[in-house]
Design an enzyme around this catalytic site. Structure first.
Site, PDB file in Angstrom:
ATOM      1  CE  LYS A  46     -10.293 -74.886  14.302  1.00 13.82           C
ATOM      2  NZ  LYS A  46     -10.402 -76.296  13.794  1.00 13.82           N
TER       3      LYS A  46
ATOM      4  CD  GLU B 245     -10.884 -76.385   7.531  1.00 17.22           C
ATOM      5  OE1 GLU B 245     -11.308 -77.635   7.912  1.00 17.22           O
ATOM      6  OE2 GLU B 245      -9.934 -75.909   8.148  1.00 17.22           O
TER       7      GLU B 245
ATOM      8  CE  LYS C 294     -10.899 -66.542  10.331  1.00 20.17           C
ATOM      9  NZ  LYS C 294     -11.120 -66.995   8.988  1.00 20.17           N
TER      10      LYS C 294
ATOM     11  CB  CYS D  74     -28.908-115.988  30.603  1.00 19.99           C
ATOM     12  SG  CYS D  74     -29.190-117.326  31.907  1.00 19.99           S
TER      13      CYS D  74
HETATM   14  O1  D41 Z   1     -13.420 -73.386   9.636  1.00 18.20           O
HETATM   15  C1  D41 Z   1     -12.158 -73.344   9.706  1.00 18.20           C
HETATM   16  N1  D41 Z   1     -11.649 -74.533  10.201  1.00 18.20           N
HETATM   17  C2  D41 Z   1     -11.390 -72.183   9.531  1.00 18.20           C
HETATM   18  C3  D41 Z   1      -9.886 -72.497   9.514  1.00 18.20           C
HETATM   19  C4  D41 Z   1     -11.800 -70.847   9.447  1.00 18.20           C
HETATM   20  N2  D41 Z   1     -13.335 -70.590   9.683  1.00 18.20           N
HETATM   21  N3  D41 Z   1     -10.926 -69.979   9.369  1.00 18.20           N
HETATM   22  C5  D41 Z   1      -9.778 -69.948   9.231  1.00 18.20           C
HETATM   23  N4  D41 Z   1      -8.837 -69.027   9.228  1.00 18.20           N
HETATM   24  C6  D41 Z   1      -7.390 -69.195   9.221  1.00 18.20           C
HETATM   25  C7  D41 Z   1      -6.732 -67.961   9.125  1.00 18.20           C
HETATM   26  C8  D41 Z   1      -7.120 -66.786  10.083  1.00 18.20           C
HETATM   27  C9  D41 Z   1      -5.209 -68.121   9.600  1.00 18.20           C
HETATM   28  C10 D41 Z   1      -6.776 -67.466   7.595  1.00 18.20           C
HETATM   29  C11 D41 Z   1      -9.177 -71.119   9.434  1.00 18.20           C
HETATM   30  C12 D41 Z   1      -7.620 -71.424   9.243  1.00 18.20           C
HETATM   31  N5  D41 Z   1      -7.031 -70.428   9.226  1.00 18.20           N
HETATM   32  C13 D41 Z   1      -6.866 -72.799   9.286  1.00 18.20           C
HETATM   33  N6  D41 Z   1      -7.455 -73.934   9.022  1.00 18.20           N
HETATM   34  C14 D41 Z   1      -6.442 -74.943   9.032  1.00 18.20           C
HETATM   35  C15 D41 Z   1      -5.267 -74.227   9.487  1.00 18.20           C
HETATM   36  C16 D41 Z   1      -5.655 -72.798   9.881  1.00 18.20           C
END
Ligand code: D41
Length: 682
Positions: A123, A181, A298, A440
């Site tokens: 993430k 991102e 996922k 000091c």
């Molecule tokens: O790496 C991430 N920040 C990340 C964000 C990720 N690897 N996968 C994401 N997958 C989703 C869905 C499953 C809803 C398509 C996400 C985000 N959403 C997300 N980033 C910010 C809000 C949602």
């Protein structure tokens, strides 16, 4: 800050949060949660507090807005498909619950009864964006915004070199929305902060803020100079092509089209696979080139994702499993000055307690005056506190948006200044040219330095006086019972028993421990004296070379420089220490406490002249104990494995050193083999 001030600050923060939430509910989500009257009451309370306590006013306060919205230069973009949010899991239990929900929802479908296949990925701790390609050409880029509507940042996204301007396809689809991102790599973050410092501008507290600030620039040339990165995590709307049937397949396709995607993706079976992945990714976290704040899981099969659908604005087929936060914001309630063993004054931020990186942090060293000035940290500031891995917590920077307005207008008012007098003894503070440290000038006449010097003398690795803790030393010094380490050997049970929380029995024990410290070898005694630049290793080298304290006391700088691994700076420091009359007097008074003689090899076991490397955790010996055994046997301990290594002693979790030992074909011993070997004669 006084308790009343802290209470007001808390209330102000609370009011701002409530008003901000109410604003979003009202303006963005069109679903007011407060009546107008309630809203007005909160707003007026905030205004009153800010008028009465102007030091609490900040630029980001809702009272400082003109109209309802902050003026911005970006055009709104409505996403073709909403950009959903991700639900979070903070514990294993929550991940188990997620997997259970998924399995239950898929009962009665083709996926029932088997382990669910999940696609796992890091993430990224960045900003979600959506990039629309029309007939293969980058047409529009937008921030996520509230998920429905974002801001048009097309020109800025174009400056990111890793985002393809054209898809690598012969027959591109009519439309393809790629989601991912935007972030800043750690080394780019370091670089732009260095550049900002060099220009005398403010720095960013972390890569995420730097990425956000850089993406939302009205002038895309500024964005270009910031070197942002992009990583794709999924696909939004598509027209004119058929997508792969799994998430992993779609990601592989995006990679083929030229999009950067995380290399740490894995497809795993079942919830066990998720938890293993989490641990595996966590171990790489600090070494990765960008910041991540968790793992995303996922359901891999797109058809299963469709069955699962959504709850509220988050998909049921995905979840973010978060690592404990390594950064939190908190308030600087004060800046204290600590006086160390060598008199160095260290500013320490006293923080409103905050849980970060797995511990509660209440203070953080600010190192020295230059560091405080560079980061411009002031009492009353909100700061970002960081604790990554096992390193000590640090103040990453000030959250300037939260700085009280009074300090913005009158910077001199609250800027930190190093005291010119020692806060403990009142003696003048000196700052040596070219050195960051302020000291000091009172030496061991300063009670703070005296306490630290005695603490150092008594510590386990020095004279090892068991039971002589910090509180006791404070009491003894404050009561004037001890001024130098030599006074320790003049204490008696009557004096000790008169101290707070000290019974006759503990007084006797302490007396015994002090007695037992008599006769420690010269090397430990030299280390215990706390001579600047003389650590344990140098102390051993000095003892080995000179053999007796008196020989060292009469040695010249040149003679001291002849000791292996002792350079001119260290030699000068030792000579100066020995020449100082006060130090000589203390050493005289300590005669009989140390025993001269070079540390001798005590046995002629197989360790003589051998080089050992210790790695991992041994089942019963501490690292220091193992080292002592080796040195007692006439061997040497080295820090890394090379061809010169004779033996590698490996315990649990031995890592790269063990691998290197295998590679170089060195002899590897476990603890039992090691101790047995040292006992044996050749
Ligand atoms: O790496 C991430 N920040 C990340 C964000 C990720 N690897 N996968 C994401 N997958 C989703 C869905 C499953 C809803 C398509 C996400 C985000 N959403 C997300 N980033 C910010 C809000 C949602």
């Amino acid at each position: 800050m006084s308790p009343a001030q802290i209470k007001n600050a808390d209330r102000v923060r609370d009011l701002r949060a409530q008003i901000a939430t109410a604003n979003t509910q009202y303006y963005v989500l069109d679903a007011p949660t407060l009546s107008d009257a309630e809203y007005d009451r909160l707003f007026r309370e905030l205004q009153t507090l800010e008028t009465e306590h102007p030091e609490l006013l900040t630029l980001d306060s809702p009272t400082q807005r003109v109209g309802g919205k902050v003026a911005r230069g970006f055009v709104g973009v409505t996403h073709r498909l909403p950009m959903l949010s991700l639900a979070n899991a903070f514990s294993e239990a929550e991940v188990l619950a997620f997997d259970r929900r998924v399995s239950e929802a898929l009962a009665g479908t083709g996926w029932a009864g088997t382990e669910i296949e999940y696609a796992c990925e890091p993430k990224f701790d960045g900003l979600a964006v959506s990039i629309l390609y029309r007939h293969g050409l980058l047409a529009q880029g937008a921030t996520r915004g509230d998920g429905e509507t974002g801001e048009d940042v097309t020109e800025n996204l174009r400056t990111i070199r890793t985002i393809p301007l054209r898809l690598a396809l012969e027959n591109p689809p009519a439309e393809l929305e790629v989601r991912g991102e935007v972030l800043m790599l750690r080394h780019d973050f370091e670089r732009i902060n260095q550049e900002a410092l060099a220009r005398g501008e403010k720095t960013f507290v972390n890569p995420r803020n730097a990425a956000a600030g850089s993406l939302r620039q009205l002038d895309s040339r500024v964005t270009a100079a910031r070197r942002l990165s992009f990583f794709a995590y999924g696909i939004g709307s598509v027209e004119g092509t058929v997508l792969a049937k799994t998430h992993a397949g779609q990601m592989a396709w995006l990679a083929d089209l030229g999009f950067p995607i995380a290399s740490q993706r894995r497809v795993v079976p079942g919830v066990r696979g998720l938890l293993d992945y989490f641990a595996w990714l966590g171990a790489q976290r600090d070494a990765m080139p960008y910041a991540i704040d968790g793992a995303v899981y996922k359901v891999n099969a797109i058809a299963a994702q469709t069955v699962l659908g959504f709850v509220a604005r988050a998909p049921r087929f995905a979840i973010a499993h978060k690592y404990p936060a390594q950064e939190e914001m908190t308030l600087v309630e004060g800046i204290d000055i600590q006086v160390g063993r060598t008199g160095v004054l260290t500013p320490v931020a006293r923080l409103k307690p905050v849980f970060v990186g797995g511990v509660t942090v209440t203070n953080a060293t600010l190192h020295n005056a230059d560091e405080v000035a560079k980061k411009d940290i002031r009492v009353g500031d909100t700061v970002m506190v960081r604790r990554a891995g096992d390193v000590i917590p640090e103040v990453a920077g000030v959250v300037l948006e939260r700085r009280p307005m009074r300090d913005l207008l009158e910077p001199i008012f609250s800027a930190f200044v190093m005291p010119t007098e020692c806060p403990v003894c009142g003696a003048p503070v000196l700052r040596i040219e070219g050195e960051a440290a302020a000291r000091c000038s009172n030496g061991l006449a300063c009670p703070a330095q005296r306490k630290q010097a005695i603490r150092h003398f008594a510590q386990r690795r020095a004279m090892d006086i068991e039971g002589l803790g910090d509180k006791l030393i404070d009491q003894l010094v404050d009561a004037g019972q001890i001024k130098t380490p030599a006074d320790l050997y003049r204490l008696d049970v009557a004096i000790l028993a008169g101290l707070d929380r000290m019974g006759e029995k503990s007084a006797e024990n302490l007396m015994a421990a002090i007695s037992a410290s008599r006769g420690r070898p010269l090397s430990r005694f030299l280390f215990a004296l706390g001579i600047r630049h003389v650590g344990e290793e140098t102390a051993k080298a000095l003892a080995r070379h000179f053999g007796a304290m008196d020989t060292l006391l009469h040695a010249s700088v040149e003679q001291i420089s002849a000791v292996p691994d002792v350079g001119p700076v260290v030699a000068a420091s030792i000579a100066a220490f020995c020449a100082e009359p006060h130090n000589r007097a203390v050493i005289e008074a300590l005669r009989g406490v140390w025993s001269d003689g070079a540390p001798q090899a005590q046995s002629v076991g197989r360790g003589v002249g051998k080089t050992f490397v210790l790695t991992g955790t041994l089942p019963s010996l501490s690292r220091e104990q193992a080292k002592a055994l080796i040195e007692a046997a006439g061997g040497k301990v080295a820090g890394s494995v090379s061809k010169k290594t004779d033996f590698v002693v490996a315990g649990f979790d031995a890592g790269s050193k063990l691998a290197k030992a295998h590679e170089l074909g060195r002899v590897i011993l476990n603890e039992a083999e090691f101790t047995k070997m040292l006992e044996e004669n050749p």
